[in-house]
Design a protein around this motif. Structure first.
Motif, PDB file in Angstrom:
ATOM      1  N   SER A 135       0.822  -1.220   0.000  1.00  0.00           N
ATOM      2  CA  SER A 135       0.000   0.000   0.000  1.00  0.00           C
ATOM      3  C   SER A 135       0.854   1.267   0.000  1.00  0.00           C
ATOM      4  O   SER A 135       0.678   2.167   0.837  1.00  0.00           O
ATOM      5  N   GLY A 136       1.801   1.296  -0.919  1.00  0.00           N
ATOM      6  CA  GLY A 136       2.577   2.524  -1.077  1.00  0.00           C
ATOM      7  C   GLY A 136       4.070   2.381  -0.921  1.00  0.00           C
ATOM      8  O   GLY A 136       4.817   3.319  -1.183  1.00  0.00           O
ATOM      9  N   GLY A 137       4.549   1.223  -0.503  1.00  0.00           N
ATOM     10  CA  GLY A 137       5.987   1.008  -0.370  1.00  0.00           C
ATOM     11  C   GLY A 137       6.375   0.511   1.011  1.00  0.00           C
ATOM     12  O   GLY A 137       5.649   0.696   1.986  1.00  0.00           O
ATOM     13  N   THR A 138       7.527  -0.115   1.068  1.00  0.00           N
ATOM     14  CA  THR A 138       7.986  -0.668   2.339  1.00  0.00           C
ATOM     15  C   THR A 138       8.723   0.383   3.167  1.00  0.00           C
ATOM     16  O   THR A 138       9.281   1.345   2.645  1.00  0.00           O
ATOM     17  N   HIS A 139       8.748   0.150   4.466  1.00  0.00           N
ATOM     18  CA  HIS A 139       9.503   1.031   5.360  1.00  0.00           C
ATOM     19  C   HIS A 139      11.016   0.829   5.178  1.00  0.00           C
ATOM     20  O   HIS A 139      11.784   1.784   5.280  1.00  0.00           O
ATOM     21  N   CYS A 140      11.407  -0.412   4.920  1.00  0.00           N
ATOM     22  CA  CYS A 140      12.822  -0.748   4.810  1.00  0.00           C
ATOM     23  C   CYS A 140      13.047  -1.701   3.644  1.00  0.00           C
ATOM     24  O   CYS A 140      12.141  -2.457   3.259  1.00  0.00           O
ATOM     25  N   ALA A 141      14.256  -1.652   3.098  1.00  0.00           N
ATOM     26  CA  ALA A 141      14.655  -2.594   2.058  1.00  0.00           C
ATOM     27  C   ALA A 141      16.078  -3.043   2.339  1.00  0.00           C
ATOM     28  O   ALA A 141      16.882  -2.296   2.920  1.00  0.00           O
ATOM     29  N   LEU A 142      16.379  -4.261   1.923  1.00  0.00           N
ATOM     30  CA  LEU A 142      17.717  -4.820   2.126  1.00  0.00           C
ATOM     31  C   LEU A 142      18.129  -5.513   0.837  1.00  0.00           C
ATOM     32  O   LEU A 142      17.411  -6.384   0.343  1.00  0.00           O
ATOM     33  N   ASP A 143      19.269  -5.103   0.286  1.00  0.00           N
ATOM     34  CA  ASP A 143      19.782  -5.734  -0.932  1.00  0.00           C
ATOM     35  C   ASP A 143      21.002  -6.571  -0.613  1.00  0.00           C
ATOM     36  O   ASP A 143      21.977  -6.079  -0.045  1.00  0.00           O
ATOM     37  N   THR A 144      20.949  -7.841  -0.987  1.00  0.00           N
ATOM     38  CA  THR A 144      22.084  -8.749  -0.785  1.00  0.00           C
ATOM     39  C   THR A 144      22.803  -9.057  -2.084  1.00  0.00           C
ATOM     40  O   THR A 144      23.780  -9.792  -2.077  1.00  0.00           O
ATOM     41  N   THR A 145      22.337  -8.507  -3.200  1.00  0.00           N
ATOM     42  CA  THR A 145      22.849  -8.926  -4.506  1.00  0.00           C
ATOM     43  C   THR A 145      24.022  -8.096  -5.006  1.00  0.00           C
ATOM     44  O   THR A 145      24.868  -8.601  -5.745  1.00  0.00           O
ATOM     45  N   ARG A 180      10.592   8.367   3.245  1.00  0.00           N
ATOM     46  CA  ARG A 180      11.420   8.252   4.458  1.00  0.00           C
ATOM     47  C   ARG A 180      11.868   6.818   4.724  1.00  0.00           C
ATOM     48  O   ARG A 180      12.249   6.475   5.840  1.00  0.00           O
ATOM     49  N   GLY A 181      11.846   6.001   3.702  1.00  0.00           N
ATOM     50  CA  GLY A 181      12.304   4.623   3.866  1.00  0.00           C
ATOM     51  C   GLY A 181      13.831   4.533   3.882  1.00  0.00           C
ATOM     52  O   GLY A 181      14.536   5.478   3.525  1.00  0.00           O
ATOM     53  N   THR A 182      14.319   3.362   4.278  1.00  0.00           N
ATOM     54  CA  THR A 182      15.759   3.142   4.381  1.00  0.00           C
ATOM     55  C   THR A 182      16.157   1.884   3.633  1.00  0.00           C
ATOM     56  O   THR A 182      15.525   0.831   3.787  1.00  0.00           O
ATOM     57  N   LEU A 183      17.203   2.008   2.816  1.00  0.00           N
ATOM     58  CA  LEU A 183      17.767   0.865   2.107  1.00  0.00           C
ATOM     59  C   LEU A 183      19.120   0.518   2.709  1.00  0.00           C
ATOM     60  O   LEU A 183      19.994   1.386   2.833  1.00  0.00           O
ATOM     61  N   ALA A 184      19.302  -0.738   3.080  1.00  0.00           N
ATOM     62  CA  ALA A 184      20.593  -1.237   3.566  1.00  0.00           C
ATOM     63  C   ALA A 184      21.232  -2.074   2.467  1.00  0.00           C
ATOM     64  O   ALA A 184      20.605  -2.989   1.919  1.00  0.00           O
ATOM     65  N   LEU A 185      22.473  -1.766   2.146  1.00  0.00           N
ATOM     66  CA  LEU A 185      23.223  -2.492   1.123  1.00  0.00           C
ATOM     67  C   LEU A 185      24.235  -3.408   1.796  1.00  0.00           C
ATOM     68  O   LEU A 185      25.143  -2.933   2.486  1.00  0.00           O
ATOM     69  N   VAL A 186      24.083  -4.712   1.584  1.00  0.00           N
ATOM     70  CA  VAL A 186      25.043  -5.663   2.144  1.00  0.00           C
ATOM     71  C   VAL A 186      25.709  -6.508   1.070  1.00  0.00           C
ATOM     72  O   VAL A 186      26.683  -7.214   1.349  1.00  0.00           O
ATOM     73  N   GLY A 187      25.190  -6.465  -0.168  1.00  0.00           N
ATOM     74  CA  GLY A 187      25.770  -7.248  -1.252  1.00  0.00           C
ATOM     75  C   GLY A 187      27.017  -6.584  -1.801  1.00  0.00           C
ATOM     76  O   GLY A 187      27.084  -5.360  -1.941  1.00  0.00           O
ATOM     77  N   ILE A 188      28.026  -7.387  -2.113  1.00  0.00           N
ATOM     78  CA  ILE A 188      29.266  -6.867  -2.676  1.00  0.00           C
ATOM     79  C   ILE A 188      29.051  -6.530  -4.142  1.00  0.00           C
ATOM     80  O   ILE A 188      28.627  -7.381  -4.933  1.00  0.00           O
ATOM     81  N   GLY A 189      29.300  -5.287  -4.502  1.00  0.00           N
ATOM     82  CA  GLY A 189      29.141  -4.851  -5.879  1.00  0.00           C
ATOM     83  C   GLY A 189      30.221  -3.856  -6.256  1.00  0.00           C
ATOM     84  O   GLY A 189      31.194  -3.664  -5.520  1.00  0.00           O
ATOM     85  N   THR A 190      30.039  -3.205  -7.380  1.00  0.00           N
ATOM     86  CA  THR A 190      31.030  -2.230  -7.840  1.00  0.00           C
ATOM     87  C   THR A 190      30.427  -0.834  -7.861  1.00  0.00           C
ATOM     88  O   THR A 190      30.652  -0.040  -6.954  1.00  0.00           O
ATOM     89  N   THR A 191      29.629  -0.522  -8.872  1.00  0.00           N
ATOM     90  CA  THR A 191      29.003   0.800  -8.943  1.00  0.00           C
ATOM     91  C   THR A 191      27.521   0.649  -9.259  1.00  0.00           C
ATOM     92  O   THR A 191      27.084  -0.342  -9.825  1.00  0.00           O
ATOM     93  N   ALA A 192      26.764   1.668  -8.864  1.00  0.00           N
ATOM     94  CA  ALA A 192      25.339   1.703  -9.175  1.00  0.00           C
ATOM     95  C   ALA A 192      24.939   3.155  -9.382  1.00  0.00           C
ATOM     96  O   ALA A 192      25.565   4.066  -8.828  1.00  0.00           O
TER      97      ALA A 192
END
Length: 362
Positions: A250-260, A276-288
């Motif tokens: 119903s409009g988006g999540t409060h939090c997101a977590l990317d492991t990719t 006002r949501g928060t994204l946590a990045l834990v996946g090893i990557g290069t650039t985005a």
């Protein structure tokens, strides 16, 4: 001792007989009883420089302390331990209770293949074998570890369950419980249902959150649902994954977590968030690439996370307690393999046939 040695870039794990030095004053000799295989082990062996081979990887060890150096005070021979990442203990980050961001550096202490003085405790036929990976190199029957990455655990805890706590489970669960800290009833979307992502699912469900998982592998989506996820989406079935998540929540999540660590997936994660949501990045990557205006106008926060921001000596006991309460069923992620079958375990992990392979030592 025996160790699974990588002798060429991207080459197989080969069991070899090695010698290991006696512990220095700050070192701890541990007999390994179980060791998890992490994606980091497998990706690193493909990119490890030839100049630092042969090499012993492994950084989710569990075992029994056999000998301690003269300066060691936190563990003693006979203690059962879980091994995690190493930190210096004296830099500004360590002094402010953030050892995951140790200023001595991830590479120097965890990914150089040597001690900080350039030596390695591993020898084969008189020649050096590189090791000290995450201060352990746990694809071996014996390792040298340190007080900063050695956590005493109950002797009654199955080492197969203890081993993954030191990295994969700690990273996923810590990102939820320490970094994001979602309120009960709030929503979280997890991109990638490997051991890190599913550990995040377990932690979020334990906190009373509504969880959505996005992963292309059907068997992993099924495990996510079994662990309490409210929805598990196959990204191939949607033209716009972010829109699908927004519809469900119903409009988006409060939090997101990317492991990719994949730029396209990171963009989907940002698009799935509400204001006002928060994204946590834990996946090893290069650039985005980010849509800066989307971040600004929605007030979205993007947070990089190492090891779940966890202090292992404090957080691993918390994970063990959650498991004892039935709220962190790590066993549902694990497939065991005898140490001699490490290459088969690695193949199965890369193929997506298993979630968390754990090696056992007879």
């Amino acid at each position: 001792m025996q160790a699974a040695v990588v002798e060429s870039v991207g080459g197989p794990f080969t069991i070899r007989d090695l010698d290991i030095e006696e512990p220095r004053p700050d070192e701890i000799l541990v007999k390994i009883t179980a060791s998890g295989i992490c994606h980091t082990d497998l990706s690193t062996r493909r990119a490890w420089p030839q100049s630092r081979l042969p090499m012993v990887f492994g950084h989710e060890g569990a075992g029994v302390v056999e000998v301690v150096g003269s300066a060691v005070t936190t563990v003693a021979p006979g203690d059962t331990v879980c091994l995690s990442y190493r930190s210096c203990g004296v830099c500004r980050s360590c002094a402010s209770a953030q050892p995951a961001y140790c200023e001595t550096g991830i590479r120097a202490l965890n990914a150089s293949g040597t001690r900080t003085d350039g030596s390695s405790p591993l020898i084969r036929d008189g020649s050096r074998v590189f090791g000290n990976f995450f201060g352990q190199s746990s694809f071996a029957t014996h390792v040298l570890a340190y007080e900063s990455n050695c956590v005493k655990v109950p002797a009654s805890l199955n080492p197969v369950l203890a081993a993954p706590l030191g990295c994969g489970v700690q990273t996923g669960a810590g990102t939820v419980l320490i970094v994001l800290q979602p309120a009960p009833g709030s929503s979280l979307v997890v991109f990638g249902a490997g051991s890190v992502g599913l550990s995040a699912v377990m932690a979020a469900v334990a906190e009373g959150c509504s969880v959505i998982v996005v992963d292309p592998v059907g068997s992993r989506r099924a495990v996510a649902r079994e662990l309490g996820a409210d929805a598990a989406l196959d990204p191939a079935e949607y033209d716009d994954v972010a829109a699908a998540v927004r519809d469900i929540t119903s409009g988006g999540t409060h939090c997101a977590l990317d492991t990719t660590g994949q730029p396209a997936v990171v963009s989907q994660a940002i698009g799935a968030l509400r204001h006002r949501g928060t994204l946590a990045l834990v996946g090893i990557g290069t650039t985005a690439q980010f849509d800066i205006m989307a971040l600004m106008t929605k007030g979205i926060q993007v947070r990089g996370v190492i090891e779940g921001d966890a202090i292992p000596q404090e957080f691993i006991p918390r994970l063990i307690a959650l498991h004892g309460q039935g709220r962190l069923p790590v066993e549902k992620l694990i497939t065991t393999y005898p140490f001699r079958d490490i290459e088969e375990a690695a193949r199965a992990a890369v193929a997506g046939e298993v979630i968390k392979p754990v090696l056992t030592f007879g």
